[in-house]
Design an enzyme around this catalytic site. Sequence first.
Site, PDB file in Angstrom:
ATOM      1  N   LYS A 160      33.712  23.812  43.506  1.00 13.76           N
ATOM      2  CA  LYS A 160      33.006  23.247  42.338  1.00 13.76           C
ATOM      3  C   LYS A 160      33.866  22.208  41.620  1.00 13.76           C
ATOM      4  O   LYS A 160      33.340  21.282  41.004  1.00 13.76           O
ATOM      5  CB  LYS A 160      32.575  24.351  41.361  1.00 13.76           C
ATOM      6  CG  LYS A 160      31.247  24.954  41.731  1.00 13.76           C
ATOM      7  CD  LYS A 160      31.341  25.742  42.970  1.00 13.76           C
ATOM      8  CE  LYS A 160      30.270  25.916  43.891  1.00 13.76           C
ATOM      9  NZ  LYS A 160      30.546  26.717  45.052  1.00 13.76           N
ATOM     10  N   HIS A 178      14.129  20.610  21.217  1.00  8.15           N
ATOM     11  CA  HIS A 178      13.737  19.344  21.818  1.00  8.15           C
ATOM     12  C   HIS A 178      14.720  18.264  21.412  1.00  8.15           C
ATOM     13  O   HIS A 178      15.093  18.196  20.236  1.00  8.15           O
ATOM     14  CB  HIS A 178      12.331  18.946  21.338  1.00  8.15           C
ATOM     15  CG  HIS A 178      11.905  17.612  21.848  1.00  8.15           C
ATOM     16  ND1 HIS A 178      11.500  17.428  23.157  1.00  8.15           N
ATOM     17  CD2 HIS A 178      11.851  16.395  21.246  1.00  8.15           C
ATOM     18  CE1 HIS A 178      11.188  16.150  23.333  1.00  8.15           C
ATOM     19  NE2 HIS A 178      11.395  15.501  22.193  1.00  8.15           N
ATOM     20  N   GLY A 182      47.687  46.209  52.260  1.00  8.70           N
ATOM     21  CA  GLY A 182      47.451  47.632  52.062  1.00  8.70           C
ATOM     22  C   GLY A 182      46.605  48.235  53.173  1.00  8.70           C
ATOM     23  O   GLY A 182      45.703  47.595  53.701  1.00  8.70           O
ATOM     24  N   GLY A 190      25.822  24.764  60.106  1.00  9.00           N
ATOM     25  CA  GLY A 190      25.373  25.751  59.117  1.00  9.00           C
ATOM     26  C   GLY A 190      24.854  25.065  57.868  1.00  9.00           C
ATOM     27  O   GLY A 190      25.618  24.396  57.164  1.00  9.00           O
ATOM     28  N   SER A 241      30.399  26.575  59.091  1.00 10.81           N
ATOM     29  CA  SER A 241      30.085  27.448  57.944  1.00 10.81           C
ATOM     30  C   SER A 241      28.781  28.177  58.255  1.00 10.81           C
ATOM     31  O   SER A 241      27.725  27.864  57.718  1.00 10.81           O
ATOM     32  CB  SER A 241      29.984  26.653  56.652  1.00 10.81           C
ATOM     33  OG  SER A 241      28.981  25.683  56.731  1.00 10.81           O
ATOM     34  N   VAL A 254      24.388  24.754  68.478  1.00 12.90           N
ATOM     35  CA  VAL A 254      25.488  24.153  69.235  1.00 12.90           C
ATOM     36  C   VAL A 254      25.702  25.004  70.475  1.00 12.90           C
ATOM     37  O   VAL A 254      25.796  26.229  70.385  1.00 12.90           O
ATOM     38  CB  VAL A 254      26.779  24.121  68.394  1.00 12.90           C
ATOM     39  CG1 VAL A 254      27.952  23.652  69.229  1.00 12.90           C
ATOM     40  CG2 VAL A 254      26.598  23.235  67.187  1.00 12.90           C
ATOM     41  N   ALA A 313      30.341  35.927  44.155  1.00 14.01           N
ATOM     42  CA  ALA A 313      31.435  36.368  43.301  1.00 14.01           C
ATOM     43  C   ALA A 313      30.940  37.255  42.155  1.00 14.01           C
ATOM     44  O   ALA A 313      31.560  38.282  41.840  1.00 14.01           O
ATOM     45  CB  ALA A 313      32.160  35.148  42.737  1.00 14.01           C
TER      46      ALA A 313
HETATM   47  P1  FAD Z   1      37.514  38.057  48.039  1.00 10.42           P
HETATM   48  O1  FAD Z   1      37.356  37.072  46.980  1.00 10.42           O
HETATM   49  O2  FAD Z   1      37.405  37.584  49.450  1.00 10.42           O
HETATM   50  O3  FAD Z   1      38.919  38.753  47.820  1.00 10.42           O
HETATM   51  C1  FAD Z   1      39.422  39.681  48.725  1.00 10.42           C
HETATM   52  C2  FAD Z   1      40.925  39.695  48.604  1.00 10.42           C
HETATM   53  O4  FAD Z   1      41.438  40.804  49.327  1.00 10.42           O
HETATM   54  C3  FAD Z   1      41.600  38.462  49.199  1.00 10.42           C
HETATM   55  O5  FAD Z   1      42.456  37.874  48.247  1.00 10.42           O
HETATM   56  C4  FAD Z   1      42.403  39.011  50.382  1.00 10.42           C
HETATM   57  O6  FAD Z   1      43.632  38.328  50.565  1.00 10.42           O
HETATM   58  C5  FAD Z   1      42.648  40.444  49.952  1.00 10.42           C
HETATM   59  N1  FAD Z   1      42.865  41.377  51.068  1.00 10.42           N
HETATM   60  C6  FAD Z   1      42.089  41.538  52.171  1.00 10.42           C
HETATM   61  N2  FAD Z   1      42.564  42.550  52.926  1.00 10.42           N
HETATM   62  C7  FAD Z   1      43.680  43.022  52.285  1.00 10.42           C
HETATM   63  C8  FAD Z   1      44.598  44.068  52.554  1.00 10.42           C
HETATM   64  N3  FAD Z   1      44.465  44.864  53.619  1.00 10.42           N
HETATM   65  N4  FAD Z   1      45.611  44.248  51.689  1.00 10.42           N
HETATM   66  C9  FAD Z   1      45.752  43.466  50.576  1.00 10.42           C
HETATM   67  N5  FAD Z   1      44.899  42.477  50.276  1.00 10.42           N
HETATM   68  C10 FAD Z   1      43.867  42.259  51.105  1.00 10.42           C
HETATM   69  N6  FAD Z   1      30.225  32.827  45.378  1.00 10.42           N
HETATM   70  C11 FAD Z   1      29.608  32.556  44.223  1.00 10.42           C
HETATM   71  O7  FAD Z   1      29.124  33.467  43.547  1.00 10.42           O
HETATM   72  N7  FAD Z   1      29.503  31.273  43.753  1.00 10.42           N
HETATM   73  C12 FAD Z   1      29.997  30.235  44.446  1.00 10.42           C
HETATM   74  O8  FAD Z   1      29.880  29.096  44.012  1.00 10.42           O
HETATM   75  C13 FAD Z   1      30.645  30.482  45.674  1.00 10.42           C
HETATM   76  N8  FAD Z   1      31.169  29.473  46.402  1.00 10.42           N
HETATM   77  C14 FAD Z   1      31.819  29.756  47.553  1.00 10.42           C
HETATM   78  C15 FAD Z   1      32.358  28.695  48.287  1.00 10.42           C
HETATM   79  C16 FAD Z   1      33.035  28.947  49.455  1.00 10.42           C
HETATM   80  C17 FAD Z   1      33.604  27.794  50.238  1.00 10.42           C
HETATM   81  C18 FAD Z   1      33.203  30.282  49.894  1.00 10.42           C
HETATM   82  C19 FAD Z   1      33.966  30.584  51.156  1.00 10.42           C
HETATM   83  C20 FAD Z   1      32.670  31.342  49.189  1.00 10.42           C
HETATM   84  C21 FAD Z   1      31.971  31.084  48.013  1.00 10.42           C
HETATM   85  N9  FAD Z   1      31.420  32.112  47.266  1.00 10.42           N
HETATM   86  C22 FAD Z   1      30.753  31.822  46.110  1.00 10.42           C
HETATM   87  C23 FAD Z   1      31.529  33.512  47.687  1.00 10.42           C
HETATM   88  C24 FAD Z   1      32.641  34.219  46.899  1.00 10.42           C
HETATM   89  O9  FAD Z   1      33.836  33.529  47.075  1.00 10.42           O
HETATM   90  C25 FAD Z   1      32.764  35.650  47.382  1.00 10.42           C
HETATM   91  O10 FAD Z   1      31.514  36.288  47.308  1.00 10.42           O
HETATM   92  C26 FAD Z   1      33.774  36.409  46.537  1.00 10.42           C
HETATM   93  O11 FAD Z   1      35.040  35.812  46.603  1.00 10.42           O
HETATM   94  C27 FAD Z   1      33.855  37.860  47.005  1.00 10.42           C
HETATM   95  O12 FAD Z   1      34.783  38.524  46.212  1.00 10.42           O
HETATM   96  P2  FAD Z   1      35.566  39.802  46.746  1.00 10.42           P
HETATM   97  O13 FAD Z   1      36.410  40.258  45.617  1.00 10.42           O
HETATM   98  O14 FAD Z   1      34.620  40.734  47.365  1.00 10.42           O
HETATM   99  O15 FAD Z   1      36.482  39.260  47.935  1.00 10.42           O
END
Ligand code: FAD
Length: 461
Positions: free
Chosen positions: A50, A439, A113, A178, A264, A235, A315
């Site tokens: 963004k 408005h 972990g 994608g 993607s 593809v 997110a």
């Molecule tokens: P993540 O954010 O993936 O965090 C998981 C974390 O766990 C990572 O830091 C990883 O390093 C850590 N981890 C994994 N395994 C281990 C382990 N065994 N030990 C220690 N650490 C570990 N969502 C939106 O809502 N709005 C958006 O605009 C948006 N834009 C996006 C754009 C892109 C390019 C991408 C790829 C995704 C986007 N998303 C967006 C999706 C969003 O990023 C994810 O849904 C969100 O980050 C998920 O959060 P999470 O906490 O589940 O996992």
Amino acid sequence: MKKEKIAIIGSGPGGYVAAIRASQLGADVTVIEEEAIGGTCLNHGCIPTKSLLASAELFNSLKEAEEFGVCAGEIKADFAKMMERKSRVVDNLSDGIKMIFKKRGIKLINGRGALISPGRIRVVSSLGVEEVNASKILITTGSKPTALPSLDFKQPGILSSKDTLSLERLPKSILIIGGGAIGLEFACFFNALGTSVTIVEMMDQLLPNEDKRISRQMAQILKKRGIKILLKTRVKDIVSQSNEGVTCLLENGDEVSAEKLILSIGRKPNSQGMGLEDIGVHIDKRGSISVNNKMETNVTGIYAAGDVTGGMLLAHVASAEGIIAVENALGIASQIDYSTIPRCVYTFPEIASVGQTTDEALISGKKIKTGRFPFSASGKALIMDQTVGSVHLVVEERTDRIIGGQIIGPHATELIHEIALAIRSGITAKELSVTIHAHPSLSESIMEAAHSVYKKAIHIL
Ligand code: FAD
């Protein structure tokens, strides 16, 4: 009183938000993160994309400046500076989370972990191996990009979204495999900067989960800007690849080439290699950790939230689930409600939707009424010179309640929350239509769409 110990694996929006809520609730919290704090969202997802889109949008606006009577001189896009700014935004936010963690006494361990048993985690880091013990464990390890048998991210010229965000030079041409939200956002960014963009999508529409009319309109807008879109196209193979360029063979026999290829096509849960199967945590066929609506897994004391549990990979969903998980872990009964999750695409123009689309409501057997208001009839949109798009409302006929909304147009990703709140609060179209809106404002278009349910919109015939 002894504090409940919670350990959270993963510090994305699922993990770090859960950590802060657990700390607010008085728990002793440890977060284990193998990469950078903030996860995909902050480091390689929502925030950096963004930030780049904001640069591209400003560049687009400046190109139109004369229309507004503003002479901005020669306008130039500096890709390297956009990337630098993006990194500053990321650093700023990650410093913010680190500061909150510090102030709250949340312990952050940098390492990988894995579960030894319920309540025990082994953490491997550059400093060695340590064990973390906690009565409650939350897994928020997120997801990673899916590759194809013929295309993977180790091959030269083939980029994941994360690789794309570290490009050092603006490519002359990009092939995006994608046509989902991530693909389209990159398409808008690179197209704005002058890169030639081709999108290949195997389904019959871009944004396969969105309302068909909106997705068709988006395709038309992108085509008008010179973006090539190949729908119902897969593809088949790679013909050639190097750091200079990639050529793909499509299933229809055509070949497409570009300097870089962004793959993607979706993401898969990060649930492997963490000892989950060994301690009996149920993982489904797609690799997602199975949870109930309290974010509990089948093993007592182990919770999971965010992308690793599948569902909507967003997110704000991860954060909401993380909060629900730790609240339950700390004795507060709470359940997740997925009925009003906004889905936003930050393209030019933006797209946002919440609740049911017309088709979904009809398929579910509901009798509905609909409302629509085009931004071409909105004073504020005209002032902003952003008149493309419209607001759609889906209303249950029997109750007059709003059950869905879709917006394509300026600030759609902000406007959608009024409709989300209306759905969540059981607001009727009538109630929305008599709520006086300022408005000139873009929000008036939502009020007008509600009036249009009764054919009473003021600014359309
Ligand atoms: P993540 O954010 O993936 O965090 C998981 C974390 O766990 C990572 O830091 C990883 O390093 C850590 N981890 C994994 N395994 C281990 C382990 N065994 N030990 C220690 N650490 C570990 N969502 C939106 O809502 N709005 C958006 O605009 C948006 N834009 C996006 C754009 C892109 C390019 C991408 C790829 C995704 C986007 N998303 C967006 C999706 C969003 O990023 C994810 O849904 C969100 O980050 C998920 O959060 P999470 O906490 O589940 O996992």
